[in-house]
Design a protein around this motif. Structure first.
Motif, PDB file in Angstrom:
ATOM      1  N   UNK A 249       6.969   1.552  20.244  1.00 13.44           N
ATOM      2  CA  UNK A 249       5.944   1.413  21.272  1.00 13.44           C
ATOM      3  C   UNK A 249       4.574   1.051  20.720  1.00 13.44           C
ATOM      4  N   UNK A 250       4.377   1.204  19.417  1.00 15.27           N
ATOM      5  CA  UNK A 250       3.068   0.978  18.834  1.00 15.27           C
ATOM      6  C   UNK A 250       2.278   2.245  18.648  1.00 15.27           C
ATOM      7  N   UNK A 251       2.770   3.369  19.192  1.00 13.09           N
ATOM      8  CA  UNK A 251       2.114   4.660  19.037  1.00 13.09           C
ATOM      9  C   UNK A 251       2.833   5.523  18.017  1.00 13.09           C
ATOM     10  N   UNK A 252       2.192   6.602  17.634  1.00 14.12           N
ATOM     11  CA  UNK A 252       2.754   7.489  16.618  1.00 14.12           C
ATOM     12  C   UNK A 252       4.009   8.185  17.107  1.00 14.12           C
ATOM     13  N   UNK A 253       5.093   8.076  16.311  1.00 12.48           N
ATOM     14  CA  UNK A 253       6.320   8.814  16.606  1.00 12.48           C
ATOM     15  C   UNK A 253       6.747   9.645  15.399  1.00 12.48           C
ATOM     16  N   UNK A 254       5.842   9.790  14.434  1.00 12.38           N
ATOM     17  CA  UNK A 254       6.142  10.635  13.295  1.00 12.38           C
ATOM     18  C   UNK A 254       6.685   9.920  12.084  1.00 12.38           C
ATOM     19  N   UNK A 255       6.579   8.594  12.040  1.00 11.57           N
ATOM     20  CA  UNK A 255       7.038   7.838  10.877  1.00 11.57           C
ATOM     21  C   UNK A 255       5.895   6.935  10.421  1.00 11.57           C
ATOM     22  N   UNK A 256       5.117   7.414   9.457  1.00 12.32           N
ATOM     23  CA  UNK A 256       3.988   6.663   8.936  1.00 12.32           C
ATOM     24  C   UNK A 256       4.176   6.375   7.461  1.00 12.32           C
ATOM     25  N   UNK A 257       3.503   5.340   6.972  1.00  9.67           N
ATOM     26  CA  UNK A 257       3.663   4.920   5.594  1.00  9.67           C
ATOM     27  C   UNK A 257       2.303   4.753   4.931  1.00  9.67           C
ATOM     28  N   UNK A 258       2.173   5.357   3.747  1.00  8.72           N
ATOM     29  CA  UNK A 258       0.941   5.272   2.965  1.00  8.72           C
ATOM     30  C   UNK A 258       1.274   4.701   1.595  1.00  8.72           C
ATOM     31  N   UNK A 259       0.577   3.628   1.203  1.00  8.36           N
ATOM     32  CA  UNK A 259       0.810   3.041  -0.107  1.00  8.36           C
ATOM     33  C   UNK A 259       0.446   4.050  -1.192  1.00  8.36           C
ATOM     34  N   UNK A 260       1.383   4.316  -2.094  1.00  6.91           N
ATOM     35  CA  UNK A 260       1.216   5.343  -3.112  1.00  6.91           C
ATOM     36  C   UNK A 260      -0.008   5.076  -3.981  1.00  6.91           C
ATOM     37  N   UNK A 261      -0.725   6.143  -4.301  1.00  5.96           N
ATOM     38  CA  UNK A 261      -1.969   6.003  -5.067  1.00  5.96           C
ATOM     39  C   UNK A 261      -1.739   5.410  -6.444  1.00  5.96           C
ATOM     40  N   UNK A 262      -0.583   5.656  -7.040  1.00 10.22           N
ATOM     41  CA  UNK A 262      -0.352   5.120  -8.379  1.00 10.22           C
ATOM     42  C   UNK A 262      -0.183   3.605  -8.372  1.00 10.22           C
ATOM     43  N   UNK A 263       0.114   3.018  -7.222  1.00  5.94           N
ATOM     44  CA  UNK A 263       0.078   1.568  -7.066  1.00  5.94           C
ATOM     45  C   UNK A 263      -1.357   1.125  -6.787  1.00  5.94           C
ATOM     46  N   UNK A 264      -2.014   1.846  -5.907  1.00  8.38           N
ATOM     47  CA  UNK A 264      -3.363   1.462  -5.468  1.00  8.38           C
ATOM     48  C   UNK A 264      -4.359   1.485  -6.617  1.00  8.38           C
ATOM     49  N   UNK A 265      -4.290   2.508  -7.482  1.00  8.29           N
ATOM     50  CA  UNK A 265      -5.279   2.619  -8.555  1.00  8.29           C
ATOM     51  C   UNK A 265      -5.240   1.410  -9.489  1.00  8.29           C
ATOM     52  N   UNK A 266      -4.056   0.904  -9.769  1.00  6.93           N
ATOM     53  CA  UNK A 266      -3.945  -0.259 -10.652  1.00  6.93           C
ATOM     54  C   UNK A 266      -4.539  -1.499  -9.986  1.00  6.93           C
ATOM     55  N   UNK A 267      -4.258  -1.663  -8.700  1.00  7.83           N
ATOM     56  CA  UNK A 267      -4.806  -2.811  -7.970  1.00  7.83           C
ATOM     57  C   UNK A 267      -6.322  -2.716  -7.893  1.00  7.83           C
ATOM     58  N   UNK A 268      -6.823  -1.545  -7.547  1.00  5.49           N
ATOM     59  CA  UNK A 268      -8.268  -1.361  -7.408  1.00  5.49           C
ATOM     60  C   UNK A 268      -8.985  -1.603  -8.731  1.00  5.49           C
ATOM     61  N   UNK A 269      -8.405  -1.138  -9.838  1.00  5.24           N
ATOM     62  CA  UNK A 269      -9.034  -1.347 -11.146  1.00  5.24           C
ATOM     63  C   UNK A 269      -9.176  -2.835 -11.451  1.00  5.24           C
ATOM     64  N   UNK A 270      -8.149  -3.630 -11.114  1.00  9.02           N
ATOM     65  CA  UNK A 270      -8.223  -5.065 -11.363  1.00  9.02           C
ATOM     66  C   UNK A 270      -9.199  -5.748 -10.422  1.00  9.02           C
TER      67      UNK A 270
END
Length: 489
Positions: A249-270
């Motif tokens: 439906x486009x609304x919250x049903x309890x299944x959300x996804x967050x990009x893991x910080x150990x991926x994000x930190x490498x991208x952000x550093x670059x």
């Protein structure tokens, strides 16, 4: 201009369900049969929320977009809100009107990672924007500039100028998060302003659509507008960037996804250092080692990344070959294709790294000097492949024909293409079950080239004589190679 979440309606259970779940957890904790490590819910998230709130921001972007005239709200074409406004807020018959150019705003979330004003958010929050405004928890507003972005992980880095005194948060170790650990999400859901939701880590290592995906799944409520906001552990460290929800439906049903910080930190550093990503590039096509492929190759275990093709690039220069199985890369064990893809991306560019491979029963180490993926993307792919009939013969559930000049020309293949064209496949055969179909080209059998039907017949007999139960075929389809193991018993 994408604004909040991708159209893949990528989120926490209903409140009553959450209460029931917490009650069950408390019951288990008090039960004499409960494990010693069972814990009840935190008494409150208030102290944590108070501590990290000043570092979380609302993001408003602005861009000129095409929008319909009329009384309904103006939204960008393809926006996740497009269906919502059309179905619920736009009177029937107002769709499909004449287009005009109009400035449109969109909302998202982010968080400050340094006192001097670096802010992390999702790429889809700011993509296409020509103005970006940051609203802080104390209502202060500042203009932001884009430092860099990475569409492959949907991460963007912004910068504001504020004299170097901004409250900020640190990244935590996403690999340390366990399924069942408590987490707290913060952001700007549906434009309602700063909002907190809590839940648990529901799963780890989720993949959605990208080569570098490593999502934490959570039932903490995430909605449109939460994009780019932080997912905190109980120590107030960011362990994920809220990116998507799965919802019919486009609304919250309890299944959300967050990009893991150990991926994000490498991208952000670059992004912070270069304004762009710089990932390692090996230059091979690969597939997972399935149990039947492992048996056909006489491998002890079904793990590693099997090279199916080696076009021009670092791997070819170093001497890697199709049929090699990469088991260790730069000192890290490789379990599958996903492991190799991420390990290569994180490895140093322009430096020789050791690659351990299995080749025809022997283990060897080959040093490879990696290139840069961003520079390699867009270069010519390996030759295309397809097929058609001529003088067919039935083998392994397939009708095959040597790939001659006229057939290759008819199929648009490069001059000199060789192999066996698949004319048809028995629907009840193992070949059909494993995805072989008319138009495929078999170029190798038993890791040796096949040009004629006799070549294939010889490979089958050799495999049987060697006690093998299956034969490994290298098949091309549209230029994309893969290995398939077929039973020869």
């Amino acid at each position: 201009m994408p604004d909040l979440f991708p159209s893949l309606r990528f989120a926490r259970p209903q409140p009553l369900r959450l209460v029931a779940a917490l009650g069950l957890g408390l019951t288990l904790a008090l039960s004499p049969m409960a494990p010693a490590f069972a814990r009840g819910a935190p008494e409150s998230f208030a102290d944590l929320a108070a501590a990290v709130s000043p570092s979380v921001v609302n993001i408003t972007t602005s861009a000129v977009v095409a929008a319909p005239t009329g009384r309904g709200p103006m939204v960008p074409e393809g926006s996740p809100f497009e269906d919502f406004f059309r179905d619920f807020m736009m009177p029937e018959g107002e769709g499909g009107q004449e287009q005009q150019r109009q400035r449109q705003q969109a909302l998202g979330s982010g968080f400050v990672i340094s006192a001097d004003g670096y802010i992390v958010t999702n790429n889809h929050v700011i993509e296409g924007a020509d103005e970006i405004e940051i609203e802080f928890f104390d209502k202060k507003r500042l203009k932001a500039t884009l430092v860099g972005r990475d569409p492959k992980t949907d991460i963007a880095l912004l910068k504001v100028e504020n004299g170097g005194d901004l409250p900020f948060v640190n990244f935590g170790d996403s690999d340390a998060m366990r399924v069942g650990d408590w987490v707290m999400a913060m952001g700007n859901p549906l434009g309602q302003g700063f909002s907190v939701s809590a839940g648990i880590v529901s799963a780890r290592g989720r993949e959605l659509s990208g080569s570098y995906d490593d999502f934490l799944q959570t039932d903490a409520a995430i909605n449109k507008g939460n994009s780019g906001g932080p997912l905190f552990n109980m120590d107030g460290e960011v362990v994920g960037v809220n990116t998507a929800i799965l919802s019919p439906t486009g609304g919250s049903i309890g299944i959300g996804f967050s990009m893991a910080s150990n991926v994000v930190t490498k991208v952000v550093a670059q992004l912070q250092e270069f304004g762009e990503t710089r990932r390692g590039w090996l230059g091979v096509r690969i597939q997972d080692v399935t149990p039947d492929v492992a048996e056909a190759m006489n491998l002890a275990v079904a793990q590693g990344a099997l090279i199916t093709d080696v076009p021009e690039g670092p791997a070819k220069d170093a001497g890697l070959l199709a049929g090699d199985v990469i088991t260790t890369f730069n000192g890290k064990p490789i379990a599958d294709v996903r492991d190799l893809t991420r390990t290569v991306a994180d490895s140093p560019i322009g430096e020789a790294v050791p690659v351990v491979v299995q080749r025809e029963g022997d283990e060897m180490t080959i040093d490879v000097t990696l290139g840069r993926r961003e520079l390699a993307e867009g270069e010519a792919e390996a030759e295309a492949g397809d097929a058609a009939p001529a003088v067919p013969s039935e083998v392994l559930g397939m009708t095959l024909k040597p790939l001659d000049g006229p057939t290759a020309e008819e199929l648009g293949l490069p001059v000199g293409s060789e192999g066996l064209a698949v004319v048809s496949v028995d629907p009840a055969s193992e070949a059909a079950a494993k995805g072989l179909s008319r138009g495929d080209i078999i170029v190798e059998a038993g890791q040796r080239a096949v040009v004629t039907l006799k070549d294939l017949s010889d490979r089958i007999e050799e495999a049987k004589a060697g006690g093998r139960k299956s034969l490994l075929l290298l098949v091309r389809r549209g230029g994309d190679p893969r290995f398939v193991a077929l039973s020869i018993e």
